[in-house]
Design a protein around this motif. Structure first.
Motif, PDB file in Angstrom:
ATOM      1  N   THR A  80     143.018 124.528  89.744  1.00 43.45           N
ATOM      2  CA  THR A  80     143.250 123.709  90.949  1.00 43.45           C
ATOM      3  C   THR A  80     144.738 123.368  91.023  1.00 43.45           C
ATOM      4  O   THR A  80     145.433 123.735  91.974  1.00 43.45           O
ATOM      5  N   ARG A  81     145.246 122.666  90.015  1.00 45.53           N
ATOM      6  CA  ARG A  81     146.628 122.170  90.036  1.00 45.53           C
ATOM      7  C   ARG A  81     147.675 123.278  90.149  1.00 45.53           C
ATOM      8  O   ARG A  81     148.550 123.246  91.018  1.00 45.53           O
ATOM      9  N   THR A  82     147.574 124.257  89.241  1.00 45.76           N
ATOM     10  CA  THR A  82     148.621 125.281  89.184  1.00 45.76           C
ATOM     11  C   THR A  82     148.626 126.091  90.477  1.00 45.76           C
ATOM     12  O   THR A  82     149.669 126.308  91.105  1.00 45.76           O
ATOM     13  N   LYS A  83     147.436 126.520  90.868  1.00 50.30           N
ATOM     14  CA  LYS A  83     147.327 127.370  92.060  1.00 50.30           C
ATOM     15  C   LYS A  83     147.806 126.638  93.308  1.00 50.30           C
ATOM     16  O   LYS A  83     148.635 127.153  94.069  1.00 50.30           O
ATOM     17  N   MET A  84     147.327 125.412  93.498  1.00 54.51           N
ATOM     18  CA  MET A  84     147.692 124.700  94.722  1.00 54.51           C
ATOM     19  C   MET A  84     149.161 124.299  94.720  1.00 54.51           C
ATOM     20  O   MET A  84     149.806 124.275  95.775  1.00 54.51           O
ATOM     21  N   SER A  85     149.710 123.982  93.561  1.00 57.20           N
ATOM     22  CA  SER A  85     151.122 123.583  93.568  1.00 57.20           C
ATOM     23  C   SER A  85     152.030 124.794  93.795  1.00 57.20           C
ATOM     24  O   SER A  85     153.065 124.671  94.454  1.00 57.20           O
ATOM     25  N   GLU A 141     139.414 103.620  81.587  1.00 57.52           N
ATOM     26  CA  GLU A 141     140.415 102.561  81.759  1.00 57.52           C
ATOM     27  C   GLU A 141     141.854 103.075  81.567  1.00 57.52           C
ATOM     28  O   GLU A 141     142.807 102.469  82.037  1.00 57.52           O
ATOM     29  N   VAL A 142     142.010 104.221  80.928  1.00 61.34           N
ATOM     30  CA  VAL A 142     143.357 104.786  80.704  1.00 61.34           C
ATOM     31  C   VAL A 142     144.041 105.069  82.054  1.00 61.34           C
ATOM     32  O   VAL A 142     145.242 104.872  82.207  1.00 61.34           O
ATOM     33  N   ALA A 143     143.260 105.498  83.025  1.00 58.26           N
ATOM     34  CA  ALA A 143     143.823 105.825  84.344  1.00 58.26           C
ATOM     35  C   ALA A 143     144.424 104.607  85.032  1.00 58.26           C
ATOM     36  O   ALA A 143     145.284 104.741  85.915  1.00 58.26           O
ATOM     37  N   ARG A 144     144.008 103.420  84.638  1.00 55.01           N
ATOM     38  CA  ARG A 144     144.532 102.195  85.276  1.00 55.01           C
ATOM     39  C   ARG A 144     145.710 101.605  84.500  1.00 55.01           C
ATOM     40  O   ARG A 144     146.312 100.620  84.931  1.00 55.01           O
ATOM     41  N   ASP A 145     146.064 102.203  83.379  1.00 55.46           N
ATOM     42  CA  ASP A 145     147.157 101.679  82.558  1.00 55.46           C
ATOM     43  C   ASP A 145     148.493 102.013  83.229  1.00 55.46           C
ATOM     44  O   ASP A 145     148.684 103.117  83.755  1.00 55.46           O
ATOM     45  N   LEU A 146     149.417 101.060  83.209  1.00 53.00           N
ATOM     46  CA  LEU A 146     150.701 101.269  83.900  1.00 53.00           C
ATOM     47  C   LEU A 146     151.536 102.380  83.262  1.00 53.00           C
ATOM     48  O   LEU A 146     152.459 102.899  83.867  1.00 53.00           O
ATOM     49  N   ARG A 147     151.196 102.765  82.046  1.00 47.34           N
ATOM     50  CA  ARG A 147     151.951 103.822  81.352  1.00 47.34           C
ATOM     51  C   ARG A 147     151.427 105.226  81.664  1.00 47.34           C
ATOM     52  O   ARG A 147     151.983 106.213  81.198  1.00 47.34           O
ATOM     53  N   PHE A 148     150.399 105.302  82.462  1.00 46.98           N
ATOM     54  CA  PHE A 148     149.743 106.587  82.765  1.00 46.98           C
ATOM     55  C   PHE A 148     150.580 107.374  83.778  1.00 46.98           C
ATOM     56  O   PHE A 148     150.866 106.885  84.862  1.00 46.98           O
ATOM     57  N   ARG A 149     150.986 108.598  83.432  1.00 48.65           N
ATOM     58  CA  ARG A 149     151.889 109.373  84.297  1.00 48.65           C
ATOM     59  C   ARG A 149     151.286 110.678  84.816  1.00 48.65           C
ATOM     60  O   ARG A 149     152.007 111.553  85.296  1.00 48.65           O
ATOM     61  N   MET A 150     149.988 110.846  84.749  1.00 52.66           N
ATOM     62  CA  MET A 150     149.408 112.140  85.110  1.00 52.66           C
ATOM     63  C   MET A 150     149.639 112.508  86.577  1.00 52.66           C
ATOM     64  O   MET A 150     149.870 113.670  86.906  1.00 52.66           O
ATOM     65  N   TRP A 151     149.653 111.523  87.460  1.00 52.66           N
ATOM     66  CA  TRP A 151     149.847 111.855  88.883  1.00 52.66           C
ATOM     67  C   TRP A 151     151.276 112.290  89.134  1.00 52.66           C
ATOM     68  O   TRP A 151     151.529 113.172  89.970  1.00 52.66           O
ATOM     69  N   GLN A 152     152.202 111.717  88.402  1.00 51.15           N
ATOM     70  CA  GLN A 152     153.610 112.152  88.503  1.00 51.15           C
ATOM     71  C   GLN A 152     153.745 113.606  88.014  1.00 51.15           C
ATOM     72  O   GLN A 152     154.464 114.409  88.624  1.00 51.15           O
ATOM     73  N   GLN A 153     153.046 113.940  86.940  1.00 51.35           N
ATOM     74  CA  GLN A 153     153.066 115.325  86.448  1.00 51.35           C
ATOM     75  C   GLN A 153     152.584 116.283  87.537  1.00 51.35           C
ATOM     76  O   GLN A 153     153.191 117.314  87.796  1.00 51.35           O
ATOM     77  N   LYS A 154     151.472 115.943  88.157  1.00 52.94           N
ATOM     78  CA  LYS A 154     150.892 116.845  89.164  1.00 52.94           C
ATOM     79  C   LYS A 154     151.866 117.064  90.319  1.00 52.94           C
ATOM     80  O   LYS A 154     152.093 118.183  90.760  1.00 52.94           O
ATOM     81  N   GLU A 155     152.453 115.966  90.820  1.00 51.31           N
ATOM     82  CA  GLU A 155     153.387 116.098  91.944  1.00 51.31           C
ATOM     83  C   GLU A 155     154.583 116.954  91.519  1.00 51.31           C
ATOM     84  O   GLU A 155     155.020 117.842  92.252  1.00 51.31           O
ATOM     85  N   ASN A 156     155.102 116.704  90.322  1.00 51.48           N
ATOM     86  CA  ASN A 156     156.282 117.438  89.865  1.00 51.48           C
ATOM     87  C   ASN A 156     156.027 118.938  89.738  1.00 51.48           C
ATOM     88  O   ASN A 156     156.960 119.736  89.801  1.00 51.48           O
ATOM     89  N   GLY A 157     154.761 119.325  89.580  1.00 53.88           N
ATOM     90  CA  GLY A 157     154.426 120.746  89.521  1.00 53.88           C
ATOM     91  C   GLY A 157     154.936 121.498  90.748  1.00 53.88           C
ATOM     92  O   GLY A 157     155.399 122.642  90.652  1.00 53.88           O
ATOM     93  N   VAL A 158     154.886 120.870  91.896  1.00 50.04           N
ATOM     94  CA  VAL A 158     155.349 121.519  93.136  1.00 50.04           C
ATOM     95  C   VAL A 158     156.856 121.781  93.053  1.00 50.04           C
ATOM     96  O   VAL A 158     157.330 122.899  93.316  1.00 50.04           O
TER      97      VAL A 158
END
Ligand code: CP
Length: 308
Positions: free
Chosen positions: A57-62, A276-293
């Motif tokens: 999903t991520r690699t292909k779409m980005s 609960e990890v997804a709600r932690d302020l240190r979680f950067r997975m969404w930034q990783q996904k955007e940066n893929g583009v």
């Protein structure tokens, strides 16, 4: 050894450190331009084929988003049921069929038995490796390091912890290589059954809480059930993995307030990470996904510029 002028990008060392840094600078520019809704036409008139014979999903779409944002046309062969691979056509024959249509660039995701190196030797269209079995995922390594650069002033000596299924993770293989080349200190926390190769000779923490306290970057890795033989499943249950290697609210308290949490995705929620990890302020997975583009856009631009 890094090649000075790569035609294709199959592994992280196909770009020298200097050229990788130039790529990061361009990705930063592209990010800024696209976020401020400015148009980029650097790939206008180019045709990019995405040949994905494994799920993504991520690699292909980005890659698709990146190609289109830079003005290229993007064509996909990603549904193995509707491609002639369902009739027994091989990876190589499918690749050369796509190549015969004369695209400017081909992005390939395939299993580790596919002859990616062989086709790359003979191809006239540059190839980007979009994920090669358990062996390599170099563009994920680029976007992960790009994300680290946005969060830390220097990578030198940065303490990066990779947790979980090291052996089956192409992300681990490429991330470790690039992070070490850039001077980071990389350690792992993994069950022996997921760290049998230990090809980089990394220190393996036996206690996740101690590992968490050590690191500045906690990188969870997907447990790749689909790549496990029956032996692996028999020797480590899901419950045992969660008990020893899952990041939870309880364990988050050992993580420094300046640290960050990453994961290449997709996440097995409840296994690598509790929700609960997804709600932690240190979680950067969404930034990783955007940066893929942005990183993939900069890479396609660089390879196509060299080809022109
Ligand atoms: N991280 C990653 O490669 O995700 P996809 O398999 O969805 O592309």
């Amino acid at each position: 050894m890094s090649s000075d002028k790569p035609r294709s990008y199959l592994r992280v060392r196909d770009l020298s450190i200097e050229r990788t840094q130039v790529l990061f600078s361009r990705a930063t520019e592209i990010k800024s331009l696209l976020q401020s809704k400015q148009k980029i036409t650097s790939l206008q008139g180019k045709q990019v084929v995405l040949f994905f014979s494994e799920a993504s999903t991520r690699t292909k779409m980005s890659f698709q988003m990146a190609a289109q944002r830079l003005g290229a046309q993007c064509l996909m062969v990603d549904d193995m049921l509707s491609s002639s691979m369902s009739k027994g056509e091989t990876f190589a024959d499918t690749y050369w069929t796509l190549h015969a249509l004369r695209p400017d660039l081909i992005v390939v995701r395939c299993d580790g038995d596919s002859p990616l190196d062989e086709v790359a030797e003979k191809t006239e269209s540059p190839i980007i490796n979009g994920g090669f079995g358990s062996l390599a995922h170099p563009t994920q390594a680029l976007l992960d390091v790009f994300t680290l650069r946005e969060n830390f002033s220097s990578l030198d000596g940065l303490r990066v912890l990779l947790v979980g299924d090291i052996d089956h993770s192409r992300v681990a293989a490429s991330d470790i290589r690039l992070l070490k080349d850039l001077g980071a200190e990389v350690r792992i926390c993994a069950p022996d059954v997921f760290n049998q190769k230990n090809s980089f000779g990394l220190e393996n923490f036996t206690d996740l809480n101690k590992a968490i306290a050590w690191c500045q970057i906690y990188m969870g890795l997907r447990v790749q059930f689909e790549r496990h033989g029956t032996d692996t499943n028999a020797s480590l249950s899901k419950e045992q993995f969660v008990d020893r290697f899952s990041l939870s609210q309880e364990r988050l308290k050992y993580l420094s307030s300046d640290a960050i949490i990453m994961h290449p995705g997709p996440v097995n929620w409840g296994i690598e990470f509790q929700e609960e990890v997804a709600r932690d302020l240190r979680f950067r997975m969404w930034q990783q996904k955007e940066n893929g583009v942005y990183v993939r856009a900069a890479l396609m631009e660089a390879l196509l510029k060299e080809k022109a």
